[in-house]
Design a protein around this motif. Sequence first.
Motif, PDB file in Angstrom:
ATOM      1  N   THR A 111       0.842  -1.199   0.000  1.00  0.00           N
ATOM      2  CA  THR A 111       0.000   0.000   0.000  1.00  0.00           C
ATOM      3  C   THR A 111       0.875   1.246   0.000  1.00  0.00           C
ATOM      4  O   THR A 111       0.616   2.214  -0.739  1.00  0.00           O
ATOM      5  CB  THR A 111      -0.921   0.008   1.238  1.00  0.00           C
ATOM      6  N   TYR A 112       1.919   1.239   0.813  1.00  0.00           N
ATOM      7  CA  TYR A 112       2.861   2.359   0.860  1.00  0.00           C
ATOM      8  C   TYR A 112       3.522   2.554  -0.504  1.00  0.00           C
ATOM      9  O   TYR A 112       3.647   3.680  -0.995  1.00  0.00           O
ATOM     10  CB  TYR A 112       3.917   2.092   1.928  1.00  0.00           C
ATOM     11  N   ARG A 113       3.921   1.455  -1.120  1.00  0.00           N
ATOM     12  CA  ARG A 113       4.626   1.531  -2.408  1.00  0.00           C
ATOM     13  C   ARG A 113       3.783   2.170  -3.496  1.00  0.00           C
ATOM     14  O   ARG A 113       4.273   2.985  -4.283  1.00  0.00           O
ATOM     15  CB  ARG A 113       5.055   0.120  -2.834  1.00  0.00           C
ATOM     16  N   ILE A 114       2.507   1.822  -3.581  1.00  0.00           N
ATOM     17  CA  ILE A 114       1.688   2.311  -4.696  1.00  0.00           C
ATOM     18  C   ILE A 114       1.152   3.722  -4.464  1.00  0.00           C
ATOM     19  O   ILE A 114       0.660   4.359  -5.398  1.00  0.00           O
ATOM     20  CB  ILE A 114       0.515   1.359  -5.011  1.00  0.00           C
ATOM     21  N   LEU A 115       1.238   4.226  -3.223  1.00  0.00           N
ATOM     22  CA  LEU A 115       0.790   5.591  -2.961  1.00  0.00           C
ATOM     23  C   LEU A 115       1.830   6.603  -3.434  1.00  0.00           C
ATOM     24  O   LEU A 115       3.040   6.389  -3.290  1.00  0.00           O
ATOM     25  CB  LEU A 115       0.531   5.802  -1.475  1.00  0.00           C
ATOM     26  N   THR A 172     -11.812   2.632  11.360  1.00  0.00           N
ATOM     27  CA  THR A 172     -11.372   3.221  10.095  1.00  0.00           C
ATOM     28  C   THR A 172     -10.098   3.990  10.407  1.00  0.00           C
ATOM     29  O   THR A 172     -10.103   4.908  11.234  1.00  0.00           O
ATOM     30  CB  THR A 172     -12.443   4.139   9.488  1.00  0.00           C
ATOM     31  N   VAL A 173      -9.009   3.576   9.766  1.00  0.00           N
ATOM     32  CA  VAL A 173      -7.680   4.105  10.033  1.00  0.00           C
ATOM     33  C   VAL A 173      -7.222   4.963   8.864  1.00  0.00           C
ATOM     34  O   VAL A 173      -7.387   4.573   7.693  1.00  0.00           O
ATOM     35  CB  VAL A 173      -6.668   2.965  10.271  1.00  0.00           C
ATOM     36  N   TYR A 174      -6.642   6.098   9.177  1.00  0.00           N
ATOM     37  CA  TYR A 174      -6.097   7.030   8.179  1.00  0.00           C
ATOM     38  C   TYR A 174      -4.586   7.125   8.376  1.00  0.00           C
ATOM     39  O   TYR A 174      -4.094   7.134   9.516  1.00  0.00           O
ATOM     40  CB  TYR A 174      -6.730   8.410   8.351  1.00  0.00           C
ATOM     41  N   ALA A 175      -3.836   7.200   7.278  1.00  0.00           N
ATOM     42  CA  ALA A 175      -2.395   7.429   7.385  1.00  0.00           C
ATOM     43  C   ALA A 175      -1.887   8.008   6.068  1.00  0.00           C
ATOM     44  O   ALA A 175      -2.506   7.836   5.010  1.00  0.00           O
ATOM     45  CB  ALA A 175      -1.657   6.134   7.716  1.00  0.00           C
ATOM     46  N   GLU A 176      -0.751   8.684   6.140  1.00  0.00           N
ATOM     47  CA  GLU A 176      -0.172   9.370   4.979  1.00  0.00           C
ATOM     48  C   GLU A 176       1.207   8.822   4.658  1.00  0.00           C
ATOM     49  O   GLU A 176       1.937   8.354   5.529  1.00  0.00           O
ATOM     50  CB  GLU A 176      -0.068  10.870   5.264  1.00  0.00           C
ATOM     51  N   LYS A 177       1.556   8.902   3.375  1.00  0.00           N
ATOM     52  CA  LYS A 177       2.911   8.546   2.925  1.00  0.00           C
ATOM     53  C   LYS A 177       3.761   9.812   2.895  1.00  0.00           C
ATOM     54  O   LYS A 177       3.408  10.793   2.278  1.00  0.00           O
ATOM     55  CB  LYS A 177       2.848   7.925   1.540  1.00  0.00           C
ATOM     56  N   PHE A 236      -4.182   6.833   2.872  1.00  0.00           N
ATOM     57  CA  PHE A 236      -5.197   5.791   2.810  1.00  0.00           C
ATOM     58  C   PHE A 236      -6.239   6.012   3.882  1.00  0.00           C
ATOM     59  O   PHE A 236      -6.006   6.665   4.909  1.00  0.00           O
ATOM     60  CB  PHE A 236      -4.595   4.384   2.901  1.00  0.00           C
ATOM     61  N   SER A 237      -7.418   5.444   3.647  1.00  0.00           N
ATOM     62  CA  SER A 237      -8.486   5.350   4.643  1.00  0.00           C
ATOM     63  C   SER A 237      -9.018   3.932   4.542  1.00  0.00           C
ATOM     64  O   SER A 237      -9.613   3.548   3.534  1.00  0.00           O
ATOM     65  CB  SER A 237      -9.589   6.376   4.370  1.00  0.00           C
ATOM     66  N   ILE A 238      -8.778   3.146   5.577  1.00  0.00           N
ATOM     67  CA  ILE A 238      -9.066   1.713   5.543  1.00  0.00           C
ATOM     68  C   ILE A 238      -9.931   1.322   6.733  1.00  0.00           C
ATOM     69  O   ILE A 238      -9.586   1.612   7.881  1.00  0.00           O
ATOM     70  CB  ILE A 238      -7.760   0.893   5.542  1.00  0.00           C
ATOM     71  N   GLU A 269       5.162   0.601  11.052  1.00  0.00           N
ATOM     72  CA  GLU A 269       6.385  -0.049  10.568  1.00  0.00           C
ATOM     73  C   GLU A 269       6.500  -0.001   9.051  1.00  0.00           C
ATOM     74  O   GLU A 269       7.606  -0.091   8.509  1.00  0.00           O
ATOM     75  CB  GLU A 269       6.429  -1.492  11.058  1.00  0.00           C
ATOM     76  N   ALA A 270       5.376   0.160   8.365  1.00  0.00           N
ATOM     77  CA  ALA A 270       5.409   0.269   6.897  1.00  0.00           C
ATOM     78  C   ALA A 270       5.900   1.642   6.452  1.00  0.00           C
ATOM     79  O   ALA A 270       6.161   1.844   5.254  1.00  0.00           O
ATOM     80  CB  ALA A 270       4.022   0.001   6.322  1.00  0.00           C
ATOM     81  N   GLY A 271       6.022   2.581   7.391  1.00  0.00           N
ATOM     82  CA  GLY A 271       6.564   3.896   7.062  1.00  0.00           C
ATOM     83  C   GLY A 271       5.547   5.020   7.021  1.00  0.00           C
ATOM     84  O   GLY A 271       5.897   6.164   6.718  1.00  0.00           O
ATOM     85  N   PHE A 272       4.288   4.726   7.348  1.00  0.00           N
ATOM     86  CA  PHE A 272       3.246   5.748   7.257  1.00  0.00           C
ATOM     87  C   PHE A 272       3.365   6.780   8.374  1.00  0.00           C
ATOM     88  O   PHE A 272       3.867   6.495   9.469  1.00  0.00           O
ATOM     89  CB  PHE A 272       1.865   5.089   7.293  1.00  0.00           C
TER      90      PHE A 272
END
Length: 281
Positions: free
Chosen positions: A181-185, A276-281, A191-193, A232-235
């Motif tokens: 998910t991080y890679r394609i953003l 519902t979780v929000y995070a940014e790259k 994201f909002s998941i 840990e994915a970097g968000f």
Amino acid sequence: MATSTELKEIVKQKYSDIAQSEPASGTVSNCGCGCNSQASVPTSCCSPSTDLLEGIQMAESYEKLDGYVANADLGLGCGLPTQFAQIKPGDLVVDLGSGAGNDCFVARAETGENGRVIGLDFTETMVNRARQNADALGYTNVEFLLGDIETMPLPDNLADVVVSNCVMNLVPNKQKAFAETYRILKPGGHFSISDIVLEGELPEGLQRDAELYAGCVSGAIQLVDYLSVVDEAGFLNIRLQKKREIHLPKEVLRNYLSDADIQAYREQGKGIFSVTVYAEK
């Protein structure tokens, strides 16, 4: 214990059966993360007896959202991620685990004709059903791809926004899924998941019961661990946009706990939650 490959095949078979069922016509399933009472699903995924699940409400209604298409709503979600996704006109949106296309069509209403929406699902029959829905609507800027969330067939830095509804909890390797998910953003994308998580240890019998665990909470992890995987994915700027308890009726809990234990369980704030979780790259 089933392997990652075996778990994926179980989920794929279940959703293939759901995709071939009659349209839900907007009906919300009692078990959003896997069971659809209108679908024929294998007993390895959902128990043939759904009496235990009556009154357990996972899904939320999309009917008031712009872009809602009843034939694309199979009642399989646990939240409304597109409502919180801050999609802007012209955005490129990717929906992970797109099913029959419901979130994609809602996202299209936000991104407009100048935007683009891509739905990714690893069940071929579900992708075909979503494509049929898009064709019937005449949408040319919504497409559906066959692919695994752990190894997405999408380029780097593609999406402005990623959404997903009650899918990550079914993915065996959540670390890989969020890394992808991080890679394609795009840098600055977000994201909002929506997903199902746990807080506190569930009663042993409830955790073990296949009718609930395999059908609705399969793969769900503790909320604190879920947020750690995202971190840990970097968000960055990780936050909860919504948290809703999945109420377990006393009739369900009585299969495992005394009335006194049920009261203690409620007071301790343990249970199953839709977040519902929000995070940014």
